[in-house]
Design a protein around this motif. Sequence first.
Motif, PDB file in Angstrom:
ATOM      1  N   TYR A 293      55.444  57.329  90.058  1.00  0.00           N
ATOM      2  CA  TYR A 293      55.527  58.737  89.641  1.00  0.00           C
ATOM      3  C   TYR A 293      55.901  58.931  88.173  1.00  0.00           C
ATOM      4  O   TYR A 293      55.945  60.060  87.697  1.00  0.00           O
ATOM      5  N   GLY A 294      56.206  57.854  87.486  1.00  0.00           N
ATOM      6  CA  GLY A 294      56.696  57.987  86.114  1.00  0.00           C
ATOM      7  C   GLY A 294      55.622  58.451  85.148  1.00  0.00           C
ATOM      8  O   GLY A 294      55.895  59.279  84.267  1.00  0.00           O
ATOM      9  N   ASP A 295      54.394  57.958  85.307  1.00  0.00           N
ATOM     10  CA  ASP A 295      53.337  58.344  84.365  1.00  0.00           C
ATOM     11  C   ASP A 295      53.112  59.850  84.416  1.00  0.00           C
ATOM     12  O   ASP A 295      53.182  60.538  83.402  1.00  0.00           O
ATOM     13  N   ILE A 296      52.866  60.345  85.620  1.00  0.00           N
ATOM     14  CA  ILE A 296      52.626  61.782  85.731  1.00  0.00           C
ATOM     15  C   ILE A 296      53.930  62.563  85.513  1.00  0.00           C
ATOM     16  O   ILE A 296      53.908  63.671  84.970  1.00  0.00           O
ATOM     17  N   GLY A 297      55.043  61.962  85.899  1.00  0.00           N
ATOM     18  CA  GLY A 297      56.330  62.646  85.705  1.00  0.00           C
ATOM     19  C   GLY A 297      56.567  62.958  84.241  1.00  0.00           C
ATOM     20  O   GLY A 297      56.984  64.068  83.873  1.00  0.00           O
ATOM     21  N   ILE A 298      56.281  62.010  83.376  1.00  0.00           N
ATOM     22  CA  ILE A 298      56.487  62.208  81.939  1.00  0.00           C
ATOM     23  C   ILE A 298      55.442  63.181  81.385  1.00  0.00           C
ATOM     24  O   ILE A 298      55.765  64.118  80.644  1.00  0.00           O
ATOM     25  N   CYS A 299      54.173  62.968  81.773  1.00  0.00           N
ATOM     26  CA  CYS A 299      53.109  63.834  81.232  1.00  0.00           C
ATOM     27  C   CYS A 299      53.310  65.288  81.659  1.00  0.00           C
ATOM     28  O   CYS A 299      53.028  66.212  80.900  1.00  0.00           O
ATOM     29  N   TRP A 300      53.790  65.470  82.859  1.00  0.00           N
ATOM     30  CA  TRP A 300      54.026  66.841  83.342  1.00  0.00           C
ATOM     31  C   TRP A 300      55.144  67.506  82.546  1.00  0.00           C
ATOM     32  O   TRP A 300      55.071  68.663  82.144  1.00  0.00           O
TER      33      TRP A 300
END
Length: 394
Positions: free
Chosen positions: A21-28
Amino acid sequence: MLLDRSRATSLAIFCKVVDNYGDIGICWRLARQFHEEHGIEVTLWVDDLHSFRRICPDVALNVDLQRVDHVEVRYWRDQDGQFAPCDVADIVIEFFACDIPPGYISAMAQCEPRPVWLNLEGLSAEEWVEGCHTLPSMHPRLPLTKYFFFPGFTAKTGGLLHESSLEEAREQFQSDQAGMAAFLARFGLTPAETASLKVSLFCYPHAPVPLLLDAWQGGDAAITCLVPEGVASDAIQAFLGEEARPGAARKRGALTVRVLPFVAQPDYDRLLWSCDLNFVRGEDSFVRAQWAERPFVWHIYPQDENLHHVKLGAFLRRYATGVESLSVFSRVWNGMAPDGAAVDPDWNGLWTELHADMPTMLRRAKDWKQEVLANGDLVSNLLNFARLRGSEAG
Ligand code: TRH
């Protein structure tokens, strides 16, 4: 009409979800902050809506185009060849060097002036980051330059993601004991659990969770360990003696383990703010724990050839100054022997030392936050850089 990139008003983020979830968590977080704090029109291209929905339940699955919190969310599958210069944003961010569609790159090359193109890299406390931050890289064929942008902990890096309203929200939450108890009661915590030492546990499956649970269970301090569903499932299931689904809880000795649902990002912040000690992992929860002003232990994302051990050491050298127990505990938690020697860790001893140092860790957490926030926040730093490059190009 010529566009003026120095007044960039639109931005595209391309996010490939490699894992978790970190990739989308950061981009979001980036997407929302660019819009909310700087009025930028943001398009977020993401190739995995399932992961996205875990951290943001408003996201619909299998939808090509949706608006969530004023951000245009595009499901990134096979859209190559569909781009014209008018589709290109003023600023284009590729996250973690994901390859953005060749058709989009061709369209960027046809824009006049060109967009500012950035590769936003992963977070590391290593010193080489300062030398690589903002370095340009020419496209081999097209008249395009891409810049490397590194988040980081020093003034010579891009800083860290931090929303301008975060401090006020956290202070308000942490100063309202009744509100905090009500928040925890939503997850089934009893008053006794709320009054105990509360620990949140978010880590990768290889963390030595059973050994730590043993130490807590046999210790003197009443501890409540809050574990999101899906985390350390085998160890938690063994402790509970039943499936580790949300709501499941069991007390053994001094330790209560309680399984929480996976919550939306803002509630995960509140969970970190509510606990006395947070175990976090990866990149985004790691940064959020630093904003919580509470002691934390980091489980770093594993890399080939134990490269992550170098990164962990670099962070601990900056952060754990004066808290030797944290440095030792963190190394052992991450499978790193303190002096490079093989050890059979004494978890009771490690925990006793760390527990005793928690007041020092709390003070360190506060000082550290001031130190790193002095470098500005990642979104403002990135926008300033992009606008400067845009004015040079224009
Ligand atoms: O999920 P992660 O392991 O993500 C990792 C890392 O980001 C790593 O650097 C990256 O290379 C890899 O993905 C591909 O851990 P991380 O970074 O902490 O991200 C977790 C996100 O999930 C974060 O945004 C917080 C959010 N979260 C919730 O929203 N609700 C929850 O209940 C929990 C436990 C987390």
